[in-house]
Design an enzyme around this catalytic site. Structure first.
Site, PDB file in Angstrom:
ATOM      1  N   CYS A   1     -28.368  -9.876 -15.595  1.00  0.00           N
ATOM      2  CA  CYS A   1     -27.175  -9.732 -14.758  1.00  0.00           C
ATOM      3  C   CYS A   1     -26.040 -10.613 -15.291  1.00  0.00           C
ATOM      4  O   CYS A   1     -24.877 -10.291 -15.156  1.00  0.00           O
ATOM      5  CB  CYS A   1     -27.506 -10.114 -13.333  1.00  0.00           C
TER       6      CYS A   1
ATOM      7  N   LYS B   1     -40.994  -7.197  -1.527  1.00  0.00           N
ATOM      8  CA  LYS B   1     -41.143  -5.901  -2.202  1.00  0.00           C
ATOM      9  C   LYS B   1     -40.642  -6.039  -3.636  1.00  0.00           C
ATOM     10  O   LYS B   1     -39.449  -6.069  -3.897  1.00  0.00           O
ATOM     11  CB  LYS B   1     -40.336  -4.796  -1.501  1.00  0.00           C
TER      12      LYS B   1
ATOM     13  N   GLU C   1     -21.457  -2.039 -15.843  1.00  0.00           N
ATOM     14  CA  GLU C   1     -22.622  -2.811 -16.302  1.00  0.00           C
ATOM     15  C   GLU C   1     -23.558  -1.871 -17.066  1.00  0.00           C
ATOM     16  O   GLU C   1     -24.124  -0.945 -16.486  1.00  0.00           O
ATOM     17  CB  GLU C   1     -23.344  -3.408 -15.087  1.00  0.00           C
TER      18      GLU C   1
ATOM     19  N   GLU D   1     -27.744 -10.795  -4.577  1.00  0.00           N
ATOM     20  CA  GLU D   1     -27.534 -11.167  -5.987  1.00  0.00           C
ATOM     21  C   GLU D   1     -27.412  -9.856  -6.746  1.00  0.00           C
ATOM     22  O   GLU D   1     -28.405  -9.144  -6.923  1.00  0.00           O
ATOM     23  CB  GLU D   1     -28.757 -11.947  -6.514  1.00  0.00           C
TER      24      GLU D   1
HETATM   25  P1  NAD Z   1     -32.088  -1.743  -8.277  1.00  0.00           P
HETATM   26  O1  NAD Z   1     -30.935  -2.023  -7.383  1.00  0.00           O
HETATM   27  O2  NAD Z   1     -32.293  -0.360  -8.736  1.00  0.00           O
HETATM   28  O3  NAD Z   1     -33.453  -2.178  -7.572  1.00  0.00           O
HETATM   29  C1  NAD Z   1     -33.675  -3.488  -7.098  1.00  0.00           C
HETATM   30  C2  NAD Z   1     -34.773  -3.464  -6.055  1.00  0.00           C
HETATM   31  O4  NAD Z   1     -34.294  -2.748  -4.912  1.00  0.00           O
HETATM   32  C3  NAD Z   1     -36.053  -2.757  -6.512  1.00  0.00           C
HETATM   33  O5  NAD Z   1     -37.170  -3.438  -5.992  1.00  0.00           O
HETATM   34  C4  NAD Z   1     -35.903  -1.393  -5.859  1.00  0.00           C
HETATM   35  O6  NAD Z   1     -37.132  -0.734  -5.660  1.00  0.00           O
HETATM   36  C5  NAD Z   1     -35.241  -1.775  -4.533  1.00  0.00           C
HETATM   37  N1  NAD Z   1     -34.550  -0.703  -3.802  1.00  0.00           N
HETATM   38  C6  NAD Z   1     -33.991   0.425  -4.308  1.00  0.00           C
HETATM   39  N2  NAD Z   1     -33.464   1.166  -3.296  1.00  0.00           N
HETATM   40  C7  NAD Z   1     -33.691   0.494  -2.135  1.00  0.00           C
HETATM   41  C8  NAD Z   1     -33.387   0.733  -0.764  1.00  0.00           C
HETATM   42  N3  NAD Z   1     -32.747   1.820  -0.378  1.00  0.00           N
HETATM   43  N4  NAD Z   1     -33.776  -0.188   0.158  1.00  0.00           N
HETATM   44  C9  NAD Z   1     -34.406  -1.323  -0.217  1.00  0.00           C
HETATM   45  N5  NAD Z   1     -34.735  -1.585  -1.506  1.00  0.00           N
HETATM   46  C10 NAD Z   1     -34.381  -0.709  -2.455  1.00  0.00           C
HETATM   47  O7  NAD Z   1     -31.948  -2.751  -9.505  1.00  0.00           O
HETATM   48  P2  NAD Z   1     -32.884  -2.885 -10.770  1.00  0.00           P
HETATM   49  O8  NAD Z   1     -32.645  -1.716 -11.661  1.00  0.00           O
HETATM   50  O9  NAD Z   1     -34.278  -3.195 -10.352  1.00  0.00           O
HETATM   51  O10 NAD Z   1     -32.298  -4.233 -11.442  1.00  0.00           O
HETATM   52  C11 NAD Z   1     -31.168  -4.249 -12.241  1.00  0.00           C
HETATM   53  C12 NAD Z   1     -29.956  -4.727 -11.456  1.00  0.00           C
HETATM   54  O11 NAD Z   1     -30.223  -5.980 -10.859  1.00  0.00           O
HETATM   55  C13 NAD Z   1     -28.738  -4.961 -12.339  1.00  0.00           C
HETATM   56  O12 NAD Z   1     -27.600  -4.431 -11.715  1.00  0.00           O
HETATM   57  C14 NAD Z   1     -28.654  -6.484 -12.425  1.00  0.00           C
HETATM   58  O13 NAD Z   1     -27.374  -6.971 -12.711  1.00  0.00           O
HETATM   59  C15 NAD Z   1     -29.140  -6.880 -11.091  1.00  0.00           C
HETATM   60  N6  NAD Z   1     -29.627  -8.265 -11.107  1.00  0.00           N
HETATM   61  C16 NAD Z   1     -28.881  -9.260 -10.515  1.00  0.00           C
HETATM   62  C17 NAD Z   1     -29.303 -10.582 -10.566  1.00  0.00           C
HETATM   63  C18 NAD Z   1     -28.509 -11.692  -9.941  1.00  0.00           C
HETATM   64  O14 NAD Z   1     -29.059 -12.793  -9.799  1.00  0.00           O
HETATM   65  N7  NAD Z   1     -27.265 -11.491  -9.562  1.00  0.00           N
HETATM   66  C19 NAD Z   1     -30.491 -10.887 -11.213  1.00  0.00           C
HETATM   67  C20 NAD Z   1     -31.229  -9.876 -11.802  1.00  0.00           C
HETATM   68  C21 NAD Z   1     -30.790  -8.563 -11.734  1.00  0.00           C
END
Ligand code: NAD
Length: 471
Positions: A278, A169, A377, A244
Protein backbone atom coordinates in the site's frame (compact mmCIF):
# COMPACT_ATOMS: atom_id res chain seq x y z
CA UNK A 1 -0.63 -29.27 6.27
CA UNK A 2 -4.39 -29.06 5.88
CA UNK A 3 -6.80 -27.22 8.17
CA UNK A 4 -10.32 -28.66 8.34
CA UNK A 5 -11.43 -26.83 11.49
CA UNK A 6 -11.80 -23.19 12.43
CA UNK A 7 -10.87 -21.54 15.73
CA UNK A 8 -13.81 -20.25 17.79
CA UNK A 9 -14.16 -19.73 21.54
CA UNK A 10 -10.74 -21.18 22.30
CA UNK A 11 -11.29 -24.41 20.39
CA UNK A 12 -10.80 -25.92 16.96
CA UNK A 13 -14.36 -26.59 15.79
CA UNK A 14 -15.93 -28.08 12.67
CA UNK A 15 -17.42 -25.25 10.62
CA UNK A 16 -21.09 -25.17 9.55
CA UNK A 17 -20.20 -25.75 5.90
CA UNK A 18 -18.07 -28.43 4.26
CA UNK A 19 -16.87 -25.94 1.64
CA UNK A 20 -13.15 -25.31 1.66
CA UNK A 21 -10.80 -22.57 0.45
CA UNK A 22 -8.24 -23.78 -2.08
CA UNK A 23 -4.92 -22.01 -1.59
CA UNK A 24 -2.82 -21.49 -4.69
CA UNK A 25 0.93 -20.93 -4.86
CA UNK A 26 1.23 -18.01 -7.33
CA UNK A 27 4.80 -19.01 -8.20
CA UNK A 28 3.78 -22.47 -9.45
CA UNK A 29 -0.01 -22.19 -9.97
CA UNK A 30 -0.42 -25.29 -7.78
CA UNK A 31 -3.16 -25.63 -5.16
CA UNK A 32 -0.87 -26.55 -2.29
CA UNK A 33 -3.46 -26.90 0.46
CA UNK A 34 -7.05 -26.32 1.47
CA UNK A 35 -8.40 -24.70 4.60
CA UNK A 36 -11.82 -24.81 6.21
CA UNK A 37 -14.30 -22.10 5.34
CA UNK A 38 -16.77 -20.42 7.68
CA UNK A 39 -20.24 -19.15 6.87
CA UNK A 40 -22.59 -16.65 8.50
CA UNK A 41 -23.64 -19.18 11.19
CA UNK A 42 -20.00 -19.48 12.23
CA UNK A 43 -19.66 -15.70 12.22
CA UNK A 44 -22.54 -15.56 14.66
CA UNK A 45 -20.92 -18.11 16.97
CA UNK A 46 -17.57 -16.32 16.80
CA UNK A 47 -19.04 -12.90 17.55
CA UNK A 48 -21.09 -14.32 20.44
CA UNK A 49 -17.91 -15.90 21.86
CA UNK A 50 -15.97 -12.63 21.52
CA UNK A 51 -18.82 -10.69 23.16
CA UNK A 52 -18.97 -13.14 26.09
CA UNK A 53 -15.19 -13.00 26.52
CA UNK A 54 -15.06 -9.21 26.38
CA UNK A 55 -16.59 -8.55 29.78
CA UNK A 56 -13.89 -10.26 31.80
CA UNK A 57 -11.06 -9.56 29.35
CA UNK A 58 -11.73 -5.83 29.58
CA UNK A 59 -11.35 -6.12 33.34
CA UNK A 60 -7.94 -7.77 33.20
CA UNK A 61 -4.96 -5.67 34.18
CA UNK A 62 -2.77 -4.14 31.53
CA UNK A 63 0.16 -6.21 32.81
CA UNK A 64 -1.84 -9.40 32.31
CA UNK A 65 -2.68 -8.44 28.74
CA UNK A 66 0.98 -7.64 28.08
CA UNK A 67 1.79 -11.17 29.24
CA UNK A 68 -0.64 -12.67 26.69
CA UNK A 69 0.86 -10.61 23.87
CA UNK A 70 4.33 -11.65 24.96
CA UNK A 71 3.27 -15.31 24.83
CA UNK A 72 1.99 -14.82 21.27
CA UNK A 73 5.22 -13.05 20.31
CA UNK A 74 7.27 -15.94 21.70
CA UNK A 75 5.08 -18.43 19.83
CA UNK A 76 5.67 -16.57 16.56
CA UNK A 77 9.41 -16.49 17.21
CA UNK A 78 9.42 -20.26 17.78
CA UNK A 79 7.67 -20.87 14.48
CA UNK A 80 9.38 -18.15 12.48
CA UNK A 81 10.53 -20.51 9.74
CA UNK A 82 7.08 -22.09 9.41
CA UNK A 83 5.57 -18.64 8.90
CA UNK A 84 8.21 -17.76 6.31
CA UNK A 85 7.60 -20.97 4.36
CA UNK A 86 3.84 -20.54 4.35
CA UNK A 87 4.03 -16.89 3.32
CA UNK A 88 6.37 -17.70 0.44
CA UNK A 89 3.93 -20.38 -0.69
CA UNK A 90 0.63 -18.52 -0.37
CA UNK A 91 1.84 -15.05 -1.35
CA UNK A 92 4.93 -15.64 -3.50
CA UNK A 93 6.95 -12.90 -1.80
CA UNK A 94 10.69 -13.28 -2.41
CA UNK A 95 12.80 -15.34 0.02
CA UNK A 96 14.69 -12.52 1.72
CA UNK A 97 11.84 -10.04 1.76
CA UNK A 98 9.57 -12.65 3.35
CA UNK A 99 12.12 -13.19 6.08
CA UNK A 100 12.74 -9.52 6.83
CA UNK A 101 9.52 -7.68 6.03
CA UNK A 102 6.88 -10.37 6.40
CA UNK A 103 8.09 -12.05 9.60
CA UNK A 104 10.98 -10.22 11.32
CA UNK A 105 9.05 -6.97 11.03
CA UNK A 106 6.17 -8.60 12.94
CA UNK A 107 8.53 -9.49 15.77
CA UNK A 108 10.03 -5.98 15.84
CA UNK A 109 6.65 -4.25 15.86
CA UNK A 110 5.29 -6.48 18.62
CA UNK A 111 8.43 -6.07 20.72
CA UNK A 112 8.36 -2.29 20.43
CA UNK A 113 4.62 -2.10 21.07
CA UNK A 114 5.25 -3.93 24.35
CA UNK A 115 8.24 -1.75 25.22
CA UNK A 116 6.33 1.48 24.60
CA UNK A 117 3.14 0.29 26.20
CA UNK A 118 3.43 2.55 29.24
CA UNK A 119 2.81 5.54 26.97
CA UNK A 120 -0.89 4.65 26.93
CA UNK A 121 -2.62 6.36 29.83
CA UNK A 122 -5.47 4.07 30.84
CA UNK A 123 -6.36 6.43 33.69
CA UNK A 124 -5.63 10.16 33.60
CA UNK A 125 -6.36 12.26 36.66
CA UNK A 126 -7.59 15.81 35.98
CA UNK A 127 -9.04 18.43 38.25
CA UNK A 128 -12.65 17.33 38.95
CA UNK A 129 -12.62 14.28 36.71
CA UNK A 130 -10.72 11.18 35.63
CA UNK A 131 -10.35 10.07 32.03
CA UNK A 132 -10.48 6.30 31.80
CA UNK A 133 -9.66 4.30 28.68
CA UNK A 134 -11.04 0.81 28.25
CA UNK A 135 -11.35 -1.78 25.48
CA UNK A 136 -13.70 -0.80 22.65
CA UNK A 137 -15.55 -4.15 22.72
CA UNK A 138 -15.75 -6.75 19.95
CA UNK A 139 -13.59 -5.90 16.95
CA UNK A 140 -14.26 -7.27 13.47
CA UNK A 141 -10.79 -7.42 11.92
CA UNK A 142 -10.68 -7.85 8.15
CA UNK A 143 -7.26 -8.18 6.52
CA UNK A 144 -5.71 -8.32 3.03
CA UNK A 145 -3.23 -10.77 1.50
CA UNK A 146 -0.14 -8.65 0.80
CA UNK A 147 1.35 -8.81 4.32
CA UNK A 148 -0.74 -11.72 5.60
CA UNK A 149 0.74 -12.01 9.07
CA UNK A 150 1.70 -8.43 9.76
CA UNK A 151 -1.65 -6.93 8.82
CA UNK A 152 -3.25 -9.25 11.37
CA UNK A 153 -0.56 -8.57 13.97
CA UNK A 154 -0.98 -4.80 13.72
CA UNK A 155 -4.60 -5.17 14.75
CA UNK A 156 -4.23 -8.05 17.18
CA UNK A 157 -1.35 -6.68 19.30
CA UNK A 158 -3.01 -3.31 19.79
CA UNK A 159 -6.54 -4.49 20.40
CA UNK A 160 -5.46 -7.13 22.91
CA UNK A 161 -3.40 -4.58 24.84
CA UNK A 162 -6.41 -2.27 24.79
CA UNK A 163 -8.67 -4.93 26.34
CA UNK A 164 -10.80 -5.66 23.26
CA UNK A 165 -11.69 -9.06 21.77
CA UNK A 166 -11.65 -10.02 18.11
CA UNK A 167 -13.16 -11.99 15.27
CA UNK A 168 -10.67 -12.12 12.41
CA UNK A 169 -11.46 -12.63 8.75
CA UNK A 170 -8.21 -13.06 6.83
CA UNK A 171 -7.98 -12.89 3.04
CA UNK A 172 -9.05 -16.07 1.19
CA UNK A 173 -5.86 -15.78 -0.88
CA UNK A 174 -3.52 -16.10 2.12
CA UNK A 175 -5.42 -17.81 4.94
CA UNK A 176 -2.74 -20.33 5.95
CA UNK A 177 -0.57 -17.91 7.92
CA UNK A 178 -3.71 -16.93 9.88
CA UNK A 179 -4.34 -20.58 10.77
CA UNK A 180 -0.74 -20.89 11.85
CA UNK A 181 -1.21 -17.86 14.08
CA UNK A 182 -4.35 -19.47 15.55
CA UNK A 183 -2.20 -22.54 16.37
CA UNK A 184 0.28 -20.28 18.14
CA UNK A 185 -2.50 -18.53 20.07
CA UNK A 186 -4.11 -21.84 21.02
CA UNK A 187 -0.91 -22.75 22.90
CA UNK A 188 -0.95 -19.53 24.96
CA UNK A 189 -3.00 -18.80 28.06
CA UNK A 190 -5.14 -16.17 26.26
CA UNK A 191 -8.67 -16.63 27.66
CA UNK A 192 -11.08 -18.47 25.39
CA UNK A 193 -13.23 -16.38 23.08
CA UNK A 194 -10.81 -13.44 22.97
CA UNK A 195 -9.46 -14.47 19.55
CA UNK A 196 -11.63 -16.14 16.90
CA UNK A 197 -11.10 -16.75 13.21
CA UNK A 198 -13.70 -17.00 10.42
CA UNK A 199 -12.07 -17.60 7.04
CA UNK A 200 -14.24 -17.00 4.00
CA UNK A 201 -15.13 -14.66 1.21
CA UNK A 202 -15.61 -10.94 1.68
CA UNK A 203 -19.13 -10.93 0.29
CA UNK A 204 -20.36 -13.72 2.57
CA UNK A 205 -18.29 -13.95 5.75
CA UNK A 206 -16.82 -10.42 5.64
CA UNK A 207 -20.17 -8.80 5.12
CA UNK A 208 -21.88 -10.87 7.85
CA UNK A 209 -19.08 -10.00 10.25
CA UNK A 210 -18.81 -6.26 9.64
CA UNK A 211 -22.61 -5.92 9.71
CA UNK A 212 -23.07 -7.96 12.90
CA UNK A 213 -25.01 -6.10 15.57
CA UNK A 214 -22.70 -7.23 18.38
CA UNK A 215 -19.56 -5.93 16.66
CA UNK A 216 -18.50 -2.64 18.27
CA UNK A 217 -15.69 -1.71 15.93
CA UNK A 218 -14.57 -2.59 12.42
CA UNK A 219 -10.86 -2.56 11.71
CA UNK A 220 -10.33 -3.02 8.00
CA UNK A 221 -7.20 -3.11 5.88
CA UNK A 222 -7.70 -3.46 2.14
CA UNK A 223 -8.69 -1.58 -0.97
CA UNK A 224 -10.34 1.83 -0.91
CA UNK A 225 -13.24 0.36 -2.94
CA UNK A 226 -14.14 -2.30 -0.36
CA UNK A 227 -13.31 0.09 2.50
CA UNK A 228 -15.84 2.59 1.18
CA UNK A 229 -18.62 -0.04 1.28
CA UNK A 230 -17.66 -1.06 4.82
CA UNK A 231 -17.63 2.59 5.88
CA UNK A 232 -21.19 3.00 4.59
CA UNK A 233 -22.30 -0.10 6.49
CA UNK A 234 -20.56 1.04 9.69
CA UNK A 235 -22.13 4.47 9.36
CA UNK A 236 -25.67 3.19 9.41
CA UNK A 237 -24.92 1.08 12.49
CA UNK A 238 -22.84 3.85 14.14
CA UNK A 239 -19.89 1.52 14.71
CA UNK A 240 -16.36 2.64 15.47
CA UNK A 241 -14.22 2.29 12.40
CA UNK A 242 -10.57 2.07 11.47
CA UNK A 243 -9.62 1.96 7.79
CA UNK A 244 -6.19 1.27 6.26
CA UNK A 245 -6.65 1.63 2.51
CA UNK A 246 -4.79 2.09 -0.76
CA UNK A 247 -2.10 4.50 -1.85
CA UNK A 248 -0.29 6.11 -4.78
CA UNK A 249 2.63 7.54 -2.91
CA UNK A 250 5.02 10.25 -4.11
CA UNK A 251 8.78 10.27 -3.83
CA UNK A 252 10.15 13.78 -4.49
CA UNK A 253 13.73 14.31 -5.58
CA UNK A 254 14.50 17.96 -4.83
CA UNK A 255 16.86 19.88 -7.18
CA UNK A 256 19.98 19.04 -5.16
CA UNK A 257 18.88 15.75 -3.62
CA UNK A 258 20.64 12.39 -4.00
CA UNK A 259 19.17 10.96 -7.23
CA UNK A 260 20.67 7.50 -6.80
CA UNK A 261 19.16 7.04 -3.36
CA UNK A 262 15.79 8.43 -4.46
CA UNK A 263 15.72 5.96 -7.36
CA UNK A 264 16.66 3.10 -5.02
CA UNK A 265 13.83 4.00 -2.64
CA UNK A 266 11.21 3.82 -5.40
CA UNK A 267 12.73 0.82 -7.19
CA UNK A 268 12.93 -1.14 -3.91
CA UNK A 269 9.25 -0.35 -3.45
CA UNK A 270 8.23 -1.91 -6.76
CA UNK A 271 10.56 -4.91 -6.45
CA UNK A 272 9.87 -5.84 -2.82
CA UNK A 273 6.67 -7.89 -2.65
CA UNK A 274 6.38 -7.36 -6.46
CA UNK A 275 5.16 -3.83 -5.78
CA UNK A 276 2.16 -5.12 -3.83
CA UNK A 277 2.46 -2.72 -0.93
CA UNK A 278 0.00 0.00 0.00
CA UNK A 279 2.92 2.32 0.79
CA UNK A 280 4.83 1.73 -2.48
CA UNK A 281 6.45 4.97 -3.73
CA UNK A 282 5.14 4.52 -7.26
CA UNK A 283 5.36 8.17 -8.36
CA UNK A 284 8.95 9.35 -8.58
CA UNK A 285 8.80 13.13 -9.00
CA UNK A 286 12.07 14.57 -10.33
CA UNK A 287 13.42 17.88 -11.70
CA UNK A 288 13.06 18.03 -15.49
CA UNK A 289 16.77 18.94 -15.69
CA UNK A 290 17.82 15.71 -13.92
CA UNK A 291 15.61 13.27 -15.82
CA UNK A 292 18.44 11.68 -17.80
CA UNK A 293 20.51 11.10 -14.66
CA UNK A 294 17.50 9.52 -12.91
CA UNK A 295 16.77 7.25 -15.88
CA UNK A 296 20.39 6.11 -15.83
CA UNK A 297 20.16 5.11 -12.18
CA UNK A 298 16.93 3.18 -12.87
CA UNK A 299 18.68 1.12 -15.54
CA UNK A 300 21.66 0.55 -13.27
CA UNK A 301 19.38 -0.58 -10.42
CA UNK A 302 17.63 -3.07 -12.69
CA UNK A 303 20.91 -4.55 -13.92
CA UNK A 304 22.33 -4.88 -10.43
CA UNK A 305 19.30 -5.86 -8.36
CA UNK A 306 16.45 -7.36 -10.32
CA UNK A 307 16.12 -11.09 -10.61
CA UNK A 308 12.60 -12.37 -11.24
CA UNK A 309 11.71 -15.91 -10.21
CA UNK A 310 10.47 -18.44 -7.67
CA UNK A 311 10.77 -17.23 -4.03
CA UNK A 312 12.24 -20.57 -2.98
CA UNK A 313 15.47 -19.48 -4.71
CA UNK A 314 17.18 -17.05 -2.34
CA UNK A 315 18.87 -15.21 -5.22
CA UNK A 316 15.59 -14.06 -6.74
CA UNK A 317 14.62 -10.57 -5.65
CA UNK A 318 11.08 -10.45 -7.03
CA UNK A 319 8.42 -13.15 -7.10
CA UNK A 320 5.07 -13.33 -8.86
CA UNK A 321 2.01 -11.17 -8.21
CA UNK A 322 -0.74 -12.82 -6.20
CA UNK A 323 -3.00 -14.27 -8.93
CA UNK A 324 -3.80 -14.61 -12.61
CA UNK A 325 -6.38 -11.87 -12.21
CA UNK A 326 -3.79 -9.54 -10.64
CA UNK A 327 -1.30 -10.33 -13.40
CA UNK A 328 -3.85 -9.45 -16.09
CA UNK A 329 -4.80 -6.27 -14.24
CA UNK A 330 -1.18 -5.13 -14.05
CA UNK A 331 -0.66 -5.94 -17.76
CA UNK A 332 -3.71 -3.81 -18.61
CA UNK A 333 -2.11 -0.90 -16.75
CA UNK A 334 1.16 -1.47 -18.59
CA UNK A 335 -0.68 -1.38 -21.92
CA UNK A 336 -2.41 1.82 -20.88
CA UNK A 337 0.98 3.26 -19.82
CA UNK A 338 2.44 2.50 -23.25
CA UNK A 339 -0.20 4.77 -24.76
CA UNK A 340 0.14 7.53 -22.16
CA UNK A 341 3.89 7.72 -21.46
CA UNK A 342 7.36 6.57 -22.53
CA UNK A 343 8.43 3.06 -21.59
CA UNK A 344 11.87 3.11 -19.96
CA UNK A 345 12.31 -0.51 -18.92
CA UNK A 346 10.22 -3.72 -18.88
CA UNK A 347 6.70 -3.73 -20.24
CA UNK A 348 6.68 -7.34 -21.36
CA UNK A 349 5.87 -10.78 -20.02
CA UNK A 350 8.52 -12.77 -18.18
CA UNK A 351 9.54 -15.34 -20.78
CA UNK A 352 11.81 -17.45 -18.56
CA UNK A 353 8.97 -18.57 -16.31
CA UNK A 354 6.38 -20.79 -17.99
CA UNK A 355 4.30 -21.11 -14.82
CA UNK A 356 3.48 -18.51 -12.19
CA UNK A 357 2.05 -15.03 -12.31
CA UNK A 358 5.23 -13.08 -12.95
CA UNK A 359 5.29 -9.52 -14.24
CA UNK A 360 8.39 -7.87 -15.65
CA UNK A 361 9.33 -4.83 -13.51
CA UNK A 362 8.28 -1.83 -15.58
CA UNK A 363 9.20 1.85 -15.42
CA UNK A 364 7.52 4.60 -17.40
CA UNK A 365 9.08 8.01 -17.82
CA UNK A 366 7.72 11.45 -18.82
CA UNK A 367 4.42 10.45 -17.20
CA UNK A 368 1.65 13.02 -16.90
CA UNK A 369 0.38 13.04 -13.29
CA UNK A 370 -3.21 13.10 -14.61
CA UNK A 371 -2.79 9.85 -16.51
CA UNK A 372 -4.32 6.58 -15.37
CA UNK A 373 -0.98 4.97 -14.42
CA UNK A 374 -0.13 7.98 -12.23
CA UNK A 375 -3.50 8.21 -10.51
CA UNK A 376 -4.64 4.63 -9.92
CA UNK A 377 -3.13 2.09 -7.54
CA UNK A 378 -1.63 -0.57 -9.84
CA UNK A 379 -0.45 -2.90 -7.07
CA UNK A 380 2.33 -4.46 -9.12
CA UNK A 381 5.94 -3.72 -10.13
CA UNK A 382 5.25 -0.54 -12.08
CA UNK A 383 6.81 2.90 -11.48
CA UNK A 384 5.98 6.28 -13.03
CA UNK A 385 8.61 9.01 -13.32
CA UNK A 386 7.05 12.48 -13.42
CA UNK A 387 8.98 15.72 -13.99
CA UNK A 388 8.60 19.20 -12.49
CA UNK A 389 10.12 22.62 -13.03
CA UNK A 390 10.01 24.18 -9.57
CA UNK A 391 9.54 22.85 -6.04
CA UNK A 392 6.01 24.27 -5.64
CA UNK A 393 5.00 22.29 -8.70
CA UNK A 394 6.60 19.16 -7.24
CA UNK A 395 4.53 19.56 -4.06
CA UNK A 396 1.39 20.18 -6.08
CA UNK A 397 1.96 17.01 -8.13
CA UNK A 398 2.69 14.99 -4.98
CA UNK A 399 -0.58 16.13 -3.40
CA UNK A 400 -2.63 15.77 -6.58
CA UNK A 401 -4.04 12.32 -5.79
CA UNK A 402 -7.08 10.99 -3.97
CA UNK A 403 -4.69 9.03 -1.71
CA UNK A 404 -2.37 10.13 1.11
CA UNK A 405 -0.65 7.15 2.70
CA UNK A 406 3.11 7.48 2.41
CA UNK A 407 5.83 9.58 0.82
CA UNK A 408 9.54 10.33 0.57
CA UNK A 409 11.56 13.48 0.02
CA UNK A 410 15.24 13.65 -0.96
CA UNK A 411 16.78 17.11 -0.51
CA UNK A 412 20.18 18.73 -0.24
CA UNK A 413 19.91 18.34 3.54
CA UNK A 414 17.38 17.08 6.09
CA UNK A 415 16.04 20.58 6.86
CA UNK A 416 15.12 21.24 3.24
CA UNK A 417 13.49 17.82 2.83
CA UNK A 418 11.65 18.22 6.16
CA UNK A 419 10.16 21.56 5.08
CA UNK A 420 8.79 20.03 1.90
CA UNK A 421 7.56 16.93 3.78
CA UNK A 422 5.47 19.15 6.06
CA UNK A 423 3.58 20.39 3.01
CA UNK A 424 2.56 16.92 1.87
CA UNK A 425 -0.95 15.67 2.68
CA UNK A 426 0.09 12.14 3.52
CA UNK A 427 0.39 9.96 6.64
CA UNK A 428 4.11 9.07 6.78
CA UNK A 429 7.10 10.56 4.98
CA UNK A 430 10.68 9.31 4.74
CA UNK A 431 13.27 12.10 4.92
CA UNK A 432 16.41 11.47 2.86
CA UNK A 433 16.02 7.69 2.99
CA UNK A 434 15.72 7.41 6.78
CA UNK A 435 14.82 3.94 8.08
CA UNK A 436 11.21 3.29 8.93
CA UNK A 437 11.03 2.92 12.71
CA UNK A 438 8.78 -0.05 13.66
CA UNK A 439 7.54 1.80 16.76
CA UNK A 440 5.97 4.59 14.70
CA UNK A 441 2.26 4.65 13.88
CA UNK A 442 1.04 4.13 10.33
CA UNK A 443 -2.09 5.32 8.57
CA UNK A 444 -3.41 7.48 5.79
CA UNK A 445 -4.86 10.86 4.90
CA UNK A 446 -7.72 11.32 2.42
CA UNK A 447 -8.93 8.09 0.77
CA UNK A 448 -6.03 6.12 2.22
CA UNK A 449 -7.91 5.67 5.44
CA UNK A 450 -8.97 6.73 8.90
CA UNK A 451 -6.90 6.26 12.05
CA UNK A 452 -3.44 4.97 12.84
CA UNK A 453 -2.09 1.49 13.52
CA UNK A 454 0.96 0.20 15.45
CA UNK A 455 2.35 0.96 18.88
CA UNK A 456 0.82 3.04 21.62
CA UNK A 457 -1.19 5.24 19.23
CA UNK A 458 -2.53 2.05 17.68
CA UNK A 459 -3.56 0.79 21.14
CA UNK A 460 -5.56 3.96 21.80
CA UNK A 461 -7.52 3.32 18.57
CA UNK A 462 -9.08 0.26 20.21
CA UNK A 463 -10.22 2.05 23.35
CA UNK A 464 -13.29 4.01 24.35
CA UNK A 465 -12.75 6.99 26.62
CA UNK A 466 -14.91 7.36 29.70
CA UNK A 467 -15.12 10.49 31.88
CA UNK A 468 -15.66 10.03 35.62
CA UNK A 469 -16.52 13.24 37.47
CA UNK A 470 -15.41 13.34 41.08
CA UNK A 471 -14.76 15.89 43.77
P1 NAD B 1 -9.61 -6.09 -0.73
O1 NAD B 1 -10.24 -4.79 -0.37
O2 NAD B 1 -10.04 -6.75 -1.98
O3 NAD B 1 -9.83 -7.16 0.43
C1 NAD B 1 -9.43 -6.92 1.76
C2 NAD B 1 -10.21 -7.83 2.69
O4 NAD B 1 -11.58 -7.43 2.66
C3 NAD B 1 -10.18 -9.31 2.29
O5 NAD B 1 -10.12 -10.10 3.46
C4 NAD B 1 -11.52 -9.47 1.60
O6 NAD B 1 -11.98 -10.80 1.60
C5 NAD B 1 -12.40 -8.56 2.44
N1 NAD B 1 -13.67 -8.11 1.84
C6 NAD B 1 -13.96 -7.98 0.52
N2 NAD B 1 -15.25 -7.56 0.38
C7 NAD B 1 -15.77 -7.42 1.63
C8 NAD B 1 -17.03 -7.01 2.15
N3 NAD B 1 -18.03 -6.67 1.35
N4 NAD B 1 -17.21 -6.99 3.49
C9 NAD B 1 -16.20 -7.31 4.33
N5 NAD B 1 -14.98 -7.72 3.89
C10 NAD B 1 -14.76 -7.77 2.57
O7 NAD B 1 -8.04 -5.83 -0.73
P2 NAD B 1 -6.88 -6.85 -1.06
O8 NAD B 1 -6.87 -7.09 -2.53
O9 NAD B 1 -6.94 -8.02 -0.15
O10 NAD B 1 -5.58 -6.00 -0.62
C11 NAD B 1 -5.00 -5.03 -1.42
C12 NAD B 1 -5.43 -3.64 -0.99
O11 NAD B 1 -5.15 -3.44 0.38
C13 NAD B 1 -4.66 -2.54 -1.71
O12 NAD B 1 -5.55 -1.53 -2.10
C14 NAD B 1 -3.70 -2.03 -0.64
O13 NAD B 1 -3.26 -0.71 -0.84
C15 NAD B 1 -4.51 -2.19 0.59
N6 NAD B 1 -3.65 -2.25 1.77
C16 NAD B 1 -3.58 -1.17 2.63
C17 NAD B 1 -2.74 -1.20 3.73
C18 NAD B 1 -2.64 -0.04 4.68
O14 NAD B 1 -2.06 -0.22 5.76
N7 NAD B 1 -3.14 1.13 4.35
C19 NAD B 1 -1.96 -2.32 3.96
C20 NAD B 1 -2.03 -3.39 3.09
C21 NAD B 1 -2.89 -3.35 2.00
Amino acid sequence: MKYDKIYIDGEWVTPSTSDVIEVENPATEEIFTTVAKANSEDVDKAVEAAARAFKSFNETSYEERQKYVEEILNGIKERQEDFEKVIRQELGSSYNYTKSAQVEQVIKEMTLALENADKVKFTEHHEGFDLVREGVGVVAAVTPWNFPLNQIQRKLTCLLLAGATVVLKPSTKTPVSAFLLAEVIDKTSLPKGVFNIVPGSGSEVGDALTGHEKVDMISFTGSTKVGRGIYEQAKSNIKNIHLELGGKSPNILLPKGDAKRAVKQSMDAIINNAGQACSALTRLIVPESRLEEVEGYVKQYVEENVRVGNPEDENNTIGPVISKEAQERVYDYIESGKKEATLLIGGGRVESEDKGYYVEPTVFTKVDNNSKIAQEEIFGPVLSIITYNDVDEAIEIANDTTYGLYGAVFGENDEEAYDVAKKLRTGSIVINGAARNPAAPFGGYKQSGIGKEIGWIGIEEYTETKVLFKE
